[in-house]
Design an enzyme around this catalytic site. Structure first.
Site, mmCIF file in Angstrom:
data_model
loop_
_atom_site.group_PDB
_atom_site.id
_atom_site.type_symbol
_atom_site.label_atom_id
_atom_site.label_comp_id
_atom_site.label_asym_id
_atom_site.label_seq_id
_atom_site.Cartn_x
_atom_site.Cartn_y
_atom_site.Cartn_z
ATOM 1 N N PRO A 2 0.713 -1.114 0.064
ATOM 2 C CA PRO A 2 -0.124 -0.001 -0.043
ATOM 3 C C PRO A 2 0.934 0.929 -0.142
ATOM 4 O O PRO A 2 1.919 0.954 1.256
ATOM 5 C CB PRO A 2 -0.591 -0.151 1.137
ATOM 6 C CG PRO A 2 -0.446 -1.280 2.246
ATOM 7 C CD PRO A 2 0.903 -1.461 1.425
ATOM 8 N N GLU A 3 0.135 2.763 -0.791
ATOM 9 C CA GLU A 3 1.571 3.679 -0.771
ATOM 10 C C GLU A 3 0.184 4.229 -0.261
ATOM 11 O O GLU A 3 -1.707 4.012 0.559
ATOM 12 C CB GLU A 3 1.328 3.718 -1.939
ATOM 13 C CG GLU A 3 2.410 3.139 -3.092
ATOM 14 C CD GLU A 3 3.108 3.466 -4.233
ATOM 15 O OE1 GLU A 3 2.680 4.372 -5.020
ATOM 16 O OE2 GLU A 3 3.331 2.120 -5.292
ATOM 17 N N LYS A 55 2.511 6.693 4.069
ATOM 18 C CA LYS A 55 1.439 5.001 4.026
ATOM 19 C C LYS A 55 1.497 4.676 6.273
ATOM 20 O O LYS A 55 0.942 3.639 6.134
ATOM 21 C CB LYS A 55 2.759 4.521 3.597
ATOM 22 C CG LYS A 55 3.657 4.969 2.329
ATOM 23 C CD LYS A 55 4.563 3.933 1.748
ATOM 24 C CE LYS A 55 4.764 4.776 0.495
ATOM 25 N NZ LYS A 55 6.226 3.985 -0.112
ATOM 26 N N ARG A 109 4.569 -11.464 4.443
ATOM 27 C CA ARG A 109 5.933 -11.383 4.326
ATOM 28 C C ARG A 109 6.070 -11.077 5.700
ATOM 29 O O ARG A 109 7.708 -10.957 5.793
ATOM 30 C CB ARG A 109 6.544 -10.304 2.989
ATOM 31 C CG ARG A 109 5.833 -11.318 1.392
ATOM 32 C CD ARG A 109 6.465 -10.309 0.218
ATOM 33 N NE ARG A 109 7.830 -10.128 0.264
ATOM 34 C CZ ARG A 109 8.799 -9.800 -0.255
ATOM 35 N NH1 ARG A 109 7.824 -8.994 -1.060
ATOM 36 N NH2 ARG A 109 10.209 -9.298 -0.608
ATOM 37 N N ARG A 257 15.053 0.340 -7.401
ATOM 38 C CA ARG A 257 13.396 -0.122 -7.729
ATOM 39 C C ARG A 257 13.782 -0.308 -9.707
ATOM 40 O O ARG A 257 13.660 0.153 -10.151
ATOM 41 C CB ARG A 257 12.371 0.481 -6.789
ATOM 42 C CG ARG A 257 12.177 0.347 -5.524
ATOM 43 C CD ARG A 257 12.138 -0.276 -4.818
ATOM 44 N NE ARG A 257 10.949 -1.220 -4.520
ATOM 45 C CZ ARG A 257 10.152 -0.414 -4.010
ATOM 46 N NH1 ARG A 257 10.722 0.330 -3.166
ATOM 47 N NH2 ARG A 257 9.038 -1.664 -4.121
#
Length: 272
Positions: A2-3, A55, A109, A257
């Site tokens: 999520p951003e 966030k 995760r 990234r």
DNA sequence: CTAATCACCTGAAGGC
DNA sequence: TGCCTTCAGGTGATTA
């Protein structure tokens, strides 16, 4: 995962459901998921306010705060009755309320965290102004940008100068503003910076309207996926034609990234 | 100060 | 089918 738009969607849903509820107890199922750094116990405290900075999700309690970061695969949902543990194989923490309801924190995760702290700043000390903060004006944005001797993608991703953008919305914003992700901040003039500022606001606002983007894991507090992934212009579109010029979208590692951009629309410029 | 590389974790996908 | 590598909406520590 999520951003800003995904986190915003989740807090809008949680707010009416959890504000005013009193915590009975917190049960971590994966020890690292819950970090208790507060003197006062969390039990017995009532959630007075739910808000967001970048966030991070903040539950303001009577005497302390719960600060939640979902990282890549974290999810929050509320169960009002008995729930089946078999339906939640990645359950990491449970927050039980006096009225019998439970907040589930699931996280495949295990990167996500729930911090219990006296002062939210203990967790947020490196986090800058939220992208939607009224103080995040263009002048504020440009004055911090022009001082940085780094690539623009690294600047937008860092959270220190503008909080809330992650990999998806950084790539989408840079495409909209037609700026190469490796463009040095110092080489971006006022006019181009304004286009970027406007692009960031537009991209984030549209994503909130679409309830966030779901690639694989993201779900809102009701378990629903977002719809914004249907409107990506570059993210996950490597090898496909640019919607502006037809050139094939490239993917390259920038600022650590996977980064998507149109090599023709987003050129590195000397000055502008 | 900035960039690059791990580390933290699990699971999905692609190559052979 | 199975093994191996790479990759993923993030960030924090460490090393050049």
């Amino acid at each position: 995962m999520p951003e800003l738009p995904e986190v915003e969607t989740i807090i809008r849903e949680l707010k009416p459901l959890l504000t005013g509820r009193t915590i009975k107890m917190v049960e971590p199922l994966w020890a690292k998921s819950f970090v208790d750094q507060a003197e006062r116990p969390v039990s017995g405290q009532t959630i007075r306010q739910i808000r967001r900075i970048g966030k991070y999700i903040l539950f303001d309690l009577d005497q302390s705060h719960l600060v939640i970061h979902l990282r890549m695969t974290g999810r929050l949902s509320i169960q009002n009755n008995q729930f089946d543990l078999n339906d939640h194989p990645h359950l990491r923490c449970l927050i039980y309320f006096e009225d019998g309801s439970v907040l589930l924190f699931e996280d495949t995760r295990k990167f996500g965290r729930i911090y219990h702290v006296e002062q939210a700043e203990q967790v947020l000390k490196e986090v800058g102004l939220d992208a939607f903060d009224p103080q995040m004006t263009f002048d504020y944005f440009y004055s911090s940008l022009k001082k940085r001797k780094m690539g623009i993608k690294a600047f937008l991703m860092s959270q220190k100068w503008i909080a809330g953008l992650g990999n998806i919305y950084t790539d989408e914003s840079l495409f909209r503003a037609k700026i190469h992700p490796e463009q040095l901040c110092t080489k971006i003039g006022r006019k181009k910076a304004k286009e970027l500022y406007d692009a960031v606001q537009y991209i984030l606002q549209k994503a909130v309207e679409n309830m966030g983007s779901t690639i694989s894991d993201y779900r809102d507090a009701y378990g629903n996926p977002g719809q914004n992934q249907l409107y990506f212009k570059v993210y996950k579109r490597a090898g496909q034609p640019c919607f502006n010029c037809g050139t094939l979208i490239e993917k390259k590692r920038v600022a650590g990234r996977g980064t998507h951009f149109c090599p023709k629309c987003q050129k590195i410029r000397g000055q502008e």
